[in-house]
Design a protein around this motif. Structure first.
Motif, PDB file in Angstrom:
ATOM      1  N   ILE A 111       8.314   5.578  -6.614  1.00  0.00           N
ATOM      2  CA  ILE A 111       8.384   3.963  -6.379  1.00  0.00           C
ATOM      3  C   ILE A 111       8.440   3.302  -7.776  1.00  0.00           C
ATOM      4  O   ILE A 111       9.054   2.284  -7.989  1.00  0.00           O
ATOM      5  N   SER A 149       4.455   7.610  -4.608  1.00  0.00           N
ATOM      6  CA  SER A 149       4.111   6.263  -5.388  1.00  0.00           C
ATOM      7  C   SER A 149       4.812   6.308  -6.724  1.00  0.00           C
ATOM      8  O   SER A 149       5.174   5.346  -7.292  1.00  0.00           O
ATOM      9  N   THR A 150       4.879   7.412  -7.530  1.00  0.00           N
ATOM     10  CA  THR A 150       5.273   7.684  -8.922  1.00  0.00           C
ATOM     11  C   THR A 150       6.854   7.470  -8.651  1.00  0.00           C
ATOM     12  O   THR A 150       7.379   6.766  -9.500  1.00  0.00           O
ATOM     13  N   ASN A 190       0.929  -1.158  -0.252  1.00  0.00           N
ATOM     14  CA  ASN A 190      -0.032  -0.007   0.092  1.00  0.00           C
ATOM     15  C   ASN A 190       0.907   1.019   0.141  1.00  0.00           C
ATOM     16  O   ASN A 190       1.426   1.571   1.093  1.00  0.00           O
ATOM     17  N   PHE A 191       1.266   1.743  -1.328  1.00  0.00           N
ATOM     18  CA  PHE A 191       2.304   2.375  -1.336  1.00  0.00           C
ATOM     19  C   PHE A 191       1.945   3.940  -0.936  1.00  0.00           C
ATOM     20  O   PHE A 191       1.050   4.327  -1.100  1.00  0.00           O
ATOM     21  N   GLY A 230       0.510  -3.256  -6.313  1.00  0.00           N
ATOM     22  CA  GLY A 230       0.556  -1.974  -5.551  1.00  0.00           C
ATOM     23  C   GLY A 230      -0.762  -1.216  -5.438  1.00  0.00           C
ATOM     24  O   GLY A 230      -1.587  -1.340  -6.208  1.00  0.00           O
ATOM     25  N   PHE A 272      -2.587   2.622  -5.132  1.00  0.00           N
ATOM     26  CA  PHE A 272      -2.086   3.897  -5.246  1.00  0.00           C
ATOM     27  C   PHE A 272      -3.359   4.593  -5.273  1.00  0.00           C
ATOM     28  O   PHE A 272      -4.607   4.203  -5.303  1.00  0.00           O
ATOM     29  N   GLN A 273      -3.253   5.854  -5.325  1.00  0.00           N
ATOM     30  CA  GLN A 273      -4.257   6.785  -5.546  1.00  0.00           C
ATOM     31  C   GLN A 273      -4.776   6.388  -6.770  1.00  0.00           C
ATOM     32  O   GLN A 273      -4.367   6.221  -7.795  1.00  0.00           O
ATOM     33  N   TYR A 304       1.310   7.635  -0.882  1.00  0.00           N
ATOM     34  CA  TYR A 304       0.777   8.247  -2.253  1.00  0.00           C
ATOM     35  C   TYR A 304       1.707   9.348  -2.665  1.00  0.00           C
ATOM     36  O   TYR A 304       1.740   9.678  -3.559  1.00  0.00           O
ATOM     37  N   SER A 336      -8.833   5.100  -4.237  1.00  0.00           N
ATOM     38  CA  SER A 336      -7.564   4.573  -4.449  1.00  0.00           C
ATOM     39  C   SER A 336      -7.933   3.179  -5.318  1.00  0.00           C
ATOM     40  O   SER A 336      -9.008   2.816  -5.507  1.00  0.00           O
TER      41      SER A 336
END
Length: 250
Positions: free
Chosen positions: A110, A107-108, A101-102, A126, A128-129, A104, A177
């Motif tokens: 990652i 997250s990009t 659950n990255f 994963g 993400f938003q 947010y 999400s």
């Protein structure tokens, strides 16, 4: 217990059905190496720890959460890396799968780390938003299709799996999400070089409303720029189109 840190983008899952659904979305077999990114309070960690026969590690930047996890789940001791995923070295030798659950807010970033590690990471699941998840999975001709869509899809098949409602979290985020799965392609896109491909894609989408002939004029000779493909906009090109153009760059 633990405190939630807004600075780290912490929104922790509390819906057990969703937690199980995320874990079940990651295909694993005996001996598989699995890395969880951002375990936080352990919502999906506790299910990952129950999978028999896998080699598990988790990366968590927040020292308070590391201490909480070690106290709550003693079997995780020795498997936690207290570092940012963005600064981490490869956590395993050989192939591993990544889940999380990255956070947010990164997250990009990652996903760029996944690209850096792509020769070692064959599957990613994963959360993400939602708008980011949709963007990553978007195909050409779609307004959501962009730089990271193309860069990731050159190396991974991306599936949008399911939505996750705000009320499944504590505290509820102000955004919806979504969960996606990336599976590494057996035959990645045939690019001239990673550097050329990245420059091409980023430059093309830098002026996404314009015909490609305008933003890309510095990357191709005049003769090549006469090709009809340069009358299109960036979002109209497939990943294969971008890969093919990378071979014609100056």
């Amino acid at each position: 217990m633990y405190t939630l840190k807004k600075s780290l983008g912490q929104h922790f899952l509390k819906d057990e059905n969703i937690c199980m659904k995320i874990v079940e979305s990651l295909p694993v077999s005996e001996g598989q190496q699995v890395l969880e990114v951002g375990p936080g309070g352990g919502a999906i960690t506790k299910y990952l720890l129950q999978i028999p026969g896998i080699h598990f590690k988790a990366i968590e930047l927040d020292t308070e959460k590391v201490q909480y996890l070690e106290k709550t789940y003693p079997e995780i001791r020795g498997k936690l890396l207290n570092v940012s995923i963005l600064d981490a070295e490869l956590p395993f030798e050989g192939q591993f799968r990544l889940i999380g659950n990255f956070p947010y807010n990164i997250s990009t970033q990652i996903m760029f780390k996944v690209l850096e590690w792509r020769s070692s990471v064959d599957v990613v699941v994963g959360m993400f938003q939602k708008e980011v998840a949709v963007r990553l999975a978007a195909g050409h001709g779609n307004k959501d299709y962009g730089i990271l869509s193309v860069l990731l899809q050159a190396y991974y098949h991306i599936e949008y799996l399911f939505d996750v409602h705000e009320n499944c979290f504590n505290p509820p985020p102000k955004v919806k999400s979504g969960v996606i799965r990336l599976t590494r392609l057996e035959q990645p896109a045939d690019v001239a070089s990673e550097r050329k491909f990245f420059v091409l894609v980023k430059t093309a989408f830098g002026q996404r409303r314009k015909q490609l002939r305008n933003p890309l004029k510095g990357l191709f000779d005049k003769e090549t720029l006469q090709d009809p493909i340069f009358s299109k906009r960036a979002e109209e090109l497939t990943v294969a189109d971008f890969a093919a153009l990378s071979h014609k760059m100056i």
